[in-house]
Design a protein around this motif. Structure first.
Motif, PDB file in Angstrom:
ATOM      1  N   HIS A   1       6.874 -14.427  -7.459  1.00  0.00           N
ATOM      2  CA  HIS A   1       7.912 -13.486  -7.026  1.00  0.00           C
ATOM      3  C   HIS A   1       7.345 -12.077  -6.950  1.00  0.00           C
ATOM      4  N   LEU A   2       6.648 -11.664  -7.989  1.00  0.00           N
ATOM      5  CA  LEU A   2       6.068 -10.326  -8.028  1.00  0.00           C
ATOM      6  C   LEU A   2       5.062 -10.138  -6.890  1.00  0.00           C
ATOM      7  N   TYR A   3       4.203 -11.121  -6.681  1.00  0.00           N
ATOM      8  CA  TYR A   3       3.195 -11.047  -5.621  1.00  0.00           C
ATOM      9  C   TYR A   3       3.853 -10.846  -4.255  1.00  0.00           C
ATOM     10  N   TRP A   4       4.864 -11.658  -3.944  1.00  0.00           N
ATOM     11  CA  TRP A   4       5.499 -11.567  -2.620  1.00  0.00           C
ATOM     12  C   TRP A   4       6.230 -10.239  -2.445  1.00  0.00           C
ATOM     13  N   ARG A   5       6.881  -9.756  -3.496  1.00  0.00           N
ATOM     14  CA  ARG A   5       7.562  -8.455  -3.402  1.00  0.00           C
ATOM     15  C   ARG A   5       6.558  -7.335  -3.150  1.00  0.00           C
ATOM     16  N   CYS A   6       5.459  -7.374  -3.890  1.00  0.00           N
ATOM     17  CA  CYS A   6       4.425  -6.342  -3.723  1.00  0.00           C
ATOM     18  C   CYS A   6       3.784  -6.408  -2.339  1.00  0.00           C
ATOM     19  N   ALA A   7       3.523  -7.598  -1.850  1.00  0.00           N
ATOM     20  CA  ALA A   7       2.906  -7.743  -0.525  1.00  0.00           C
ATOM     21  C   ALA A   7       3.780  -7.118   0.553  1.00  0.00           C
ATOM     22  N   VAL A   8       5.086  -7.314   0.465  1.00  0.00           N
ATOM     23  CA  VAL A   8       5.996  -6.705   1.443  1.00  0.00           C
ATOM     24  C   VAL A   8       6.070  -5.193   1.224  1.00  0.00           C
ATOM     25  N   ALA A   9       6.137  -4.759  -0.023  1.00  0.00           N
ATOM     26  CA  ALA A   9       6.228  -3.328  -0.310  1.00  0.00           C
ATOM     27  C   ALA A   9       5.025  -2.570   0.241  1.00  0.00           C
ATOM     28  N   LEU A  10       3.860  -3.186   0.196  1.00  0.00           N
ATOM     29  CA  LEU A  10       2.664  -2.536   0.737  1.00  0.00           C
ATOM     30  C   LEU A  10       2.779  -2.288   2.235  1.00  0.00           C
ATOM     31  N   HIS A  11       3.557  -3.103   2.925  1.00  0.00           N
ATOM     32  CA  HIS A  11       3.758  -2.899   4.362  1.00  0.00           C
ATOM     33  C   HIS A  11       4.665  -1.706   4.654  1.00  0.00           C
ATOM     34  N   GLN A  12       5.401  -1.246   3.667  1.00  0.00           N
ATOM     35  CA  GLN A  12       6.266  -0.083   3.842  1.00  0.00           C
ATOM     36  C   GLN A  12       5.533   1.216   3.551  1.00  0.00           C
ATOM     37  N   MET A  13       4.449   1.130   2.807  1.00  0.00           N
ATOM     38  CA  MET A  13       3.733   2.328   2.384  1.00  0.00           C
ATOM     39  C   MET A  13       2.911   2.917   3.523  1.00  0.00           C
ATOM     40  N   PRO A  14       2.770   4.228   3.536  1.00  0.00           N
ATOM     41  CA  PRO A  14       1.846   4.836   4.501  1.00  0.00           C
ATOM     42  C   PRO A  14       0.445   4.261   4.262  1.00  0.00           C
ATOM     43  N   PHE A  15      -0.293   4.073   5.333  1.00  0.00           N
ATOM     44  CA  PHE A  15      -1.600   3.433   5.211  1.00  0.00           C
ATOM     45  C   PHE A  15      -2.526   4.187   4.272  1.00  0.00           C
ATOM     46  N   ALA A  16      -2.486   5.505   4.305  1.00  0.00           N
ATOM     47  CA  ALA A  16      -3.376   6.287   3.425  1.00  0.00           C
ATOM     48  C   ALA A  16      -3.119   5.954   1.959  1.00  0.00           C
ATOM     49  N   ALA A  17      -1.861   5.732   1.602  1.00  0.00           N
ATOM     50  CA  ALA A  17      -1.533   5.390   0.214  1.00  0.00           C
ATOM     51  C   ALA A  17      -2.050   4.001  -0.141  1.00  0.00           C
ATOM     52  N   VAL A  18      -1.913   3.058   0.786  1.00  0.00           N
ATOM     53  CA  VAL A  18      -2.407   1.696   0.549  1.00  0.00           C
ATOM     54  C   VAL A  18      -3.924   1.719   0.380  1.00  0.00           C
ATOM     55  N   HIS A  19      -4.607   2.423   1.259  1.00  0.00           N
ATOM     56  CA  HIS A  19      -6.063   2.517   1.207  1.00  0.00           C
ATOM     57  C   HIS A  19      -6.511   3.190  -0.090  1.00  0.00           C
ATOM     58  N   SER A  20      -5.783   4.191  -0.506  1.00  0.00           N
ATOM     59  CA  SER A  20      -6.119   4.890  -1.744  1.00  0.00           C
ATOM     60  C   SER A  20      -5.986   3.959  -2.954  1.00  0.00           C
ATOM     61  N   LEU A  21      -4.977   3.106  -2.957  1.00  0.00           N
ATOM     62  CA  LEU A  21      -4.821   2.137  -4.050  1.00  0.00           C
ATOM     63  C   LEU A  21      -6.037   1.221  -4.144  1.00  0.00           C
ATOM     64  N   ALA A  22      -6.495   0.743  -3.008  1.00  0.00           N
ATOM     65  CA  ALA A  22      -7.635  -0.180  -2.993  1.00  0.00           C
ATOM     66  C   ALA A  22      -8.906   0.503  -3.485  1.00  0.00           C
ATOM     67  N   LYS A  23      -9.052   1.788  -3.204  1.00  0.00           N
ATOM     68  CA  LYS A  23     -10.260   2.506  -3.611  1.00  0.00           C
ATOM     69  C   LYS A  23     -10.386   2.653  -5.127  1.00  0.00           C
ATOM     70  N   HIS A  24      -9.300   2.429  -5.857  1.00  0.00           N
ATOM     71  CA  HIS A  24      -9.349   2.520  -7.322  1.00  0.00           C
ATOM     72  C   HIS A  24      -9.961   1.283  -7.963  1.00  0.00           C
ATOM     73  N   HIS A  25     -10.295   0.301  -7.150  1.00  0.00           N
ATOM     74  CA  HIS A  25     -10.894  -0.932  -7.657  1.00  0.00           C
ATOM     75  C   HIS A  25     -12.316  -1.032  -7.123  1.00  0.00           C
ATOM     76  N   ASP A  26     -13.288  -0.754  -7.982  1.00  0.00           N
ATOM     77  CA  ASP A  26     -14.691  -0.734  -7.568  1.00  0.00           C
ATOM     78  C   ASP A  26     -15.124  -2.026  -6.896  1.00  0.00           C
ATOM     79  N   ASP A  27     -14.586  -3.155  -7.342  1.00  0.00           N
ATOM     80  CA  ASP A  27     -14.987  -4.433  -6.763  1.00  0.00           C
ATOM     81  C   ASP A  27     -14.469  -4.603  -5.344  1.00  0.00           C
ATOM     82  N   LEU A  28     -13.452  -3.851  -4.951  1.00  0.00           N
ATOM     83  CA  LEU A  28     -12.906  -3.972  -3.600  1.00  0.00           C
ATOM     84  C   LEU A  28     -13.565  -3.030  -2.610  1.00  0.00           C
ATOM     85  N   VAL A  29     -14.035  -1.885  -3.072  1.00  0.00           N
ATOM     86  CA  VAL A  29     -14.612  -0.887  -2.169  1.00  0.00           C
ATOM     87  C   VAL A  29     -15.727  -1.496  -1.329  1.00  0.00           C
TER      88      VAL A  29
END
Length: 152
Positions: A106-134
């Motif tokens: 439930h949490l995963y699906w809610r978050c996945a949809v919520a990320l589609h509402q966020m401005p792209f810069a905010a989504v990209h910034s979230l990913a940059k906080h994870h060294d393994d994803l950069v």
């Protein structure tokens, strides 16, 4: 039966049975949660976000929210079980209890949809906080960059 389909994936019809192995059981729970959560969550999207999601999931455009939810689930199920990034481990495994699998799904699906509402810069910034994803993120101007970042 539970059905999830996408143009890129064959239809998935799962029947929960007592002889289901644990991996199939947890996947079934995740898809079941998707079909419960996603139509409600998709109602929250503005029309631009919903249109972008339709394109990403290769939906034709006139589907019901349930049909879009099925396409979304088919497109986003794999990162739930095989997260990208070095050393990333899935939260859902064969050892996960039904109750925990349903709550995490439930949490995963809610978050996945919520990320589609966020401005792209905010989504990209979230990913940059994870060294393994950069290291695995595509260049910002690459096709499909938004969906790659959201999947990460």
């Amino acid at each position: 039966p539970l059905s999830v389909t996408n143009q890129n994936h064959p239809p998935v019809r799962l029947y929960r049975t007592s002889n289901m192995d644990d991996d199939a059981r947890v996947r079934h729970i995740a898809l079941e949660a998707a079909l419960v959560v996603l139509p409600q969550e998709l109602k929250r999207l503005d029309s631009d976000s919903l249109d972008r999601l339709r394109v990403e999931c290769r939906s034709a455009g006139e589907e019901s929210l349930t049909e879009i939810a099925e396409a979304f689930a088919a497109s986003y199920i794999e990162p739930l079980f095989s997260p990208p990034g070095d050393g990333a481990k899935p939260k859902l495994t064969a050892a996960t209890s039904d109750q925990e699998a349903y709550a995490l799904s439930h949490l995963y699906w809610r978050c996945a949809v919520a990320l589609h509402q966020m401005p792209f810069a905010a989504v990209h910034s979230l990913a940059k906080h994870h060294d393994d994803l950069v290291a695995i993120l595509p260049p910002a101007n690459a096709d499909g960059h938004r969906s790659a970042v959201i999947r990460a």
